[in-house]
Write a protein that holds these residues in place. Structure first.
Motif, PDB file in Angstrom:
ATOM      1  N   ARG A 119     -22.216  94.309 -72.380  1.00 40.27           N
ATOM      2  CA  ARG A 119     -21.020  93.479 -73.031  1.00 40.27           C
ATOM      3  C   ARG A 119     -21.779  92.377 -73.470  1.00 40.27           C
ATOM      4  O   ARG A 119     -20.534  91.902 -73.731  1.00 40.27           O
ATOM      5  N   PHE A 120     -22.748  92.392 -73.961  1.00 35.20           N
ATOM      6  CA  PHE A 120     -23.560  90.939 -74.799  1.00 35.20           C
ATOM      7  C   PHE A 120     -24.036  91.140 -75.752  1.00 35.20           C
ATOM      8  O   PHE A 120     -24.901  92.189 -75.489  1.00 35.20           O
ATOM      9  N   VAL A 121     -24.232  89.604 -76.490  1.00 34.60           N
ATOM     10  CA  VAL A 121     -25.240  90.271 -77.261  1.00 34.60           C
ATOM     11  C   VAL A 121     -26.184  88.734 -77.500  1.00 34.60           C
ATOM     12  O   VAL A 121     -25.791  87.618 -77.161  1.00 34.60           O
ATOM     13  N   ILE A 122     -27.449  88.711 -77.506  1.00 35.49           N
ATOM     14  CA  ILE A 122     -28.205  87.919 -77.225  1.00 35.49           C
ATOM     15  C   ILE A 122     -28.694  87.815 -78.665  1.00 35.49           C
ATOM     16  O   ILE A 122     -29.443  88.468 -79.029  1.00 35.49           O
ATOM     17  N   ALA A 123     -29.160  86.036 -78.607  1.00 34.65           N
ATOM     18  CA  ALA A 123     -29.789  85.385 -80.043  1.00 34.65           C
ATOM     19  C   ALA A 123     -30.788  84.810 -79.556  1.00 34.65           C
ATOM     20  O   ALA A 123     -30.432  83.977 -78.751  1.00 34.65           O
ATOM     21  N   ASP A 124     -32.228  85.146 -80.077  1.00 34.89           N
ATOM     22  CA  ASP A 124     -32.674  83.669 -79.255  1.00 34.89           C
ATOM     23  C   ASP A 124     -33.013  82.527 -80.910  1.00 34.89           C
ATOM     24  O   ASP A 124     -33.131  83.053 -81.987  1.00 34.89           O
ATOM     25  N   ALA A 125     -33.108  81.096 -80.665  1.00 34.88           N
ATOM     26  CA  ALA A 125     -32.720  80.283 -81.395  1.00 34.88           C
ATOM     27  C   ALA A 125     -33.868  79.275 -80.829  1.00 34.88           C
ATOM     28  O   ALA A 125     -33.967  78.356 -79.842  1.00 34.88           O
ATOM     29  N   PRO A 126     -35.432  79.327 -81.572  1.00 37.47           N
ATOM     30  CA  PRO A 126     -36.276  78.498 -80.923  1.00 37.47           C
ATOM     31  C   PRO A 126     -36.204  77.289 -81.698  1.00 37.47           C
ATOM     32  O   PRO A 126     -36.766  76.430 -81.191  1.00 37.47           O
ATOM     33  N   ARG A 127     -35.389  76.901 -82.613  1.00 39.70           N
ATOM     34  CA  ARG A 127     -35.286  75.261 -82.643  1.00 39.70           C
ATOM     35  C   ARG A 127     -34.133  74.756 -82.319  1.00 39.70           C
ATOM     36  O   ARG A 127     -33.534  75.124 -81.971  1.00 39.70           O
ATOM     37  N   PRO A 128     -34.204  73.683 -82.178  1.00 38.94           N
ATOM     38  CA  PRO A 128     -32.629  72.864 -82.048  1.00 38.94           C
ATOM     39  C   PRO A 128     -31.703  73.029 -83.253  1.00 38.94           C
ATOM     40  O   PRO A 128     -30.439  73.453 -83.161  1.00 38.94           O
ATOM     41  N   GLU A 129     -32.126  73.245 -84.515  1.00 33.23           N
ATOM     42  CA  GLU A 129     -30.381  73.496 -85.724  1.00 33.23           C
ATOM     43  C   GLU A 129     -30.475  74.744 -84.976  1.00 33.23           C
ATOM     44  O   GLU A 129     -29.356  74.921 -85.832  1.00 33.23           O
ATOM     45  N   ARG A 130     -31.525  76.056 -85.128  1.00 32.38           N
ATOM     46  CA  ARG A 130     -31.212  77.106 -84.701  1.00 32.38           C
ATOM     47  C   ARG A 130     -30.104  77.301 -83.717  1.00 32.38           C
ATOM     48  O   ARG A 130     -29.071  78.370 -84.149  1.00 32.38           O
ATOM     49  N   TRP A 131     -30.598  77.183 -82.821  1.00 28.17           N
ATOM     50  CA  TRP A 131     -29.769  76.535 -81.573  1.00 28.17           C
ATOM     51  C   TRP A 131     -28.375  75.554 -81.796  1.00 28.17           C
ATOM     52  O   TRP A 131     -27.138  76.480 -81.822  1.00 28.17           O
ATOM     53  N   ALA A 132     -28.072  74.820 -82.757  1.00 26.55           N
ATOM     54  CA  ALA A 132     -26.935  74.698 -83.335  1.00 26.55           C
ATOM     55  C   ALA A 132     -25.977  75.280 -83.803  1.00 26.55           C
ATOM     56  O   ALA A 132     -24.976  75.259 -83.411  1.00 26.55           O
TER      57      ALA A 132
END
Length: 568
Positions: free
Chosen positions: A55-68
């Motif tokens: 029941r979840f979707v996970i995304a990898d945000a490797p840099r601060p701008e991707r995280w934001a």
């Protein structure tokens, strides 16, 4: 299964209110093992749950701008999964990620303390990291921090418990994520970034759903024009496509919102800015701002303070470097609808881009609109630029002379003005040195001050053109961006960039003010051509080879340019 998503920096894939998969955004400092953790979940989750759909979707945000960007575009109340290397503990990079999450309104943080196998599964190290993050998160306003010790490489506590850490009696990471899936109880207000119509049905509108869900019968408003209608029909398969009861005009960048919970509309707001580029930010420089489908020109009008990530203290700053977080005021070319980012990140976060290349330079988070924007209104004058130009019997324009110090800009500009005066034209000459004795006397010669110097002169030259004058501007104006900004202030055909082109060696040999000698001796820092760069025009209206012709000959070429364009 667990699904992984990724997003280009230029996109904003906001998921509206839903009871579907929980959005989980994972990030960590370099070397923390975030990618290994995400890959381990993708591999192990189906087996751990008998192949049942997660029941979840996970995304990898490797840099601060991707995280934001991922957090801003991930739907209501996403889970921020922060991965920490147990060997390193609480680092500046980890604090920065938590700080960005808090500015985006995140109030629950899931902490994965990875690589426990490389610290001998020590409970005391895990307890210290958990305590440090909880203390920091509490200062940020993040009230819920759940911490799990694990080894992503070996699968310990990833999808099942670990025999290596009998002291930990909590859930695995996967079990914790499953437990955190809760449908949102209070729906968010509707925000739909509209796209241009395809022409098939005048009352049908479509766009990018940033928040809420449209429902038939709801009263809505199209902003910034404040045109009101009601939703007649919503496509079941595509809730971002709907039919209104009225045929309202739709312009690029318009936002459809519920009428009883409208966003603010203003051309100035305060925002937190995460600077992404290697080159620094300069207040006053013209940028392109993209927010909720709209694109407008923008400037950082005031850099209020730099936010120290570790201490959360405020520090004075005149420029920003890569990964700096700052609080600033922005001025837009026109008013836009927006929400505070901590409340509605889909319509409260934006990108700041280079105006020419449209390369992303910063990620922004709106804090609030500025009161001054609501209190200032343009007054329609009866006497306008056209009537002033007619009274002067001439076409007003700006002749912008640019070139190195010593190239002869001021000499040529002065001769041009004398010729125009002899022809009975009304003129005004703005010279760099002269203006620094008055209007710009508070500015030095750093790159930041040079940007502000030209911004002010550009605005003054615009006023001179409004007065119906032929305005001559003689400034080094070393940066293309600011010369382009000055051009864009005027109407088409009113700006003539004149490059007084003399090689550095020639200018240095002339050295009429002794400035090059001081610069070479190190007593005059930031001198253009020596300690600070000069960006020559790429396509000026006129290039004057100042090393090969006399000033009188060059001045005559400028007057001829005006004749060719029917300005005289």
């Amino acid at each position: 299964m667990v699904r992984s998503t990724s997003t280009r920096l230029e996109q904003h894939p906001y998921a509206p209110e839903q009871t579907g998969p929980l959005q989980v955004i994972a990030a960590g400092a370099p070397g923390s093992g975030t990618s290994t953790l995400v890959a381990g979940l993708l591999h192990a989750a189906p087996a751990a749950h008998g192949g049942a759909r997660s029941r979840f979707v996970i995304a990898d945000a490797p840099r601060p701008e991707r995280w934001a960007l991922q957090l801003a575009g991930s739907g209501p109340e996403p889970v921020a999964l922060l991965v920490v290397d147990a060997r390193m503990g609480l680092e500046t990079d980890g604090r920065r990620l938590a700080l960005i999450a808090s500015l985006l309104g995140i109030r629950r943080l899931l902490l994965a303390v990875n690589r426990m196998d490389q610290v001998n599964w020590r409970e005391d190290l895990f307890a210290r990291i958990r305590r440090q993050y909880r203390d920091y998160a509490e200062r940020l306003g993040i009230g819920q921090v759940s911490a799990i010790p694990l080894s992503a490489r070996d699968g310990d506590n990833l999808c099942a418990g670990s025999s290596h850490m009998p002291w930990y009696r909590g859930p695995s990471l996967l079990a914790q994520l499953q437990a955190m899936h809760q449908p949102r109880q209070t729906p968010r207000p509707l925000r739909l970034a509209l796209q241009p119509r395809d022409g098939e049905q005048p009352s049908r509108v479509a766009g990018q759903l940033l928040s809420g869900l449209p429902r038939p019968g709801d009263e809505v408003v199209v902003l910034p024009g404040a045109r009101v209608s009601r939703i007649a029909h919503v496509d079941t398969d595509a809730p971002a496509s709907l039919v209104l009861e009225d045929d309202l005009p739709i312009a690029p960048g318009d936002l459809l919102a519920c009428a009883d919970a409208r966003p603010e509309v203003a051309d100035q707001f305060a925002a937190h800015l995460l600077w992404l580029a290697e080159e620094p930010l300069y207040p006053g420089r013209a940028y392109l701002l993209r927010l909720a489908g709209a694109a407008v020109g923008a400037q950082v009008s005031e850099l209020k303070h730099l936010l120290q990530v570790d201490s959360l203290e405020h520090a004075a700053a005149k420029r920003l470097a890569r990964n700096d977080l700052a609080f600033c005021n922005l001025a837009l070319d026109k008013a836009l609808p927006f929400d505070p980012c901590a409340e509605l990140p889909g319509s409260g976060s934006f990108l700041l881009l280079d105006r020419v290349s449209e390369r992303p330079l910063a990620f922004g988070m709106v804090a609030f609109g500025l009161r001054r924007a609501a209190n200032i209104h343009r007054h329609a004058m009866k006497v306008d630029k056209a009537s002033r130009a007619a009274a002067n019997a001439q076409k007003p324009c700006v002749l912008w002379f640019t070139g190195l110090s010593g190239s002869g800009k001021s000499t040529v500009a002065d001769l041009v003005e004398q010729r125009l005066q002899a022809l009975g034209r009304r003129t005004m000459l703005l010279d760099g040195d002269n203006v620094r004795h008055g209007l710009n006397r508070d500015l030095g010669f750093t790159d930041e001050d040079r940007v502000e110097n030209i911004r002010r002169v550009g605005e003054v030259s615009k006023l001179m053109v409004e007065a119906g004058l032929i305005t001559l501007v003689s400034f080094i104006s070393p940066f293309r961006s600011e010369r382009s900004m000055a051009r864009e202030l005027l109407d088409e055909g009113e700006f003539f960039e004149i490059f007084v082109d003399a090689p550095l060696a020639v200018c240095e040999a002339r050295d009429p003010k002794g400035l090059y000698k001081k610069a070479r001796a190190g007593t005059l820092p930031n001198f253009t051509g020596i300690g600070s760069p000069y960006e020559p025009p790429q396509a000026p209206e006129l290039r004057l080879p100042a090393d090969r012709h006399s000033a009188d000959a060059l001045a005559e070429r400028v007057v001829e340019l005006l004749r060719q364009h029917a300005m005289l």
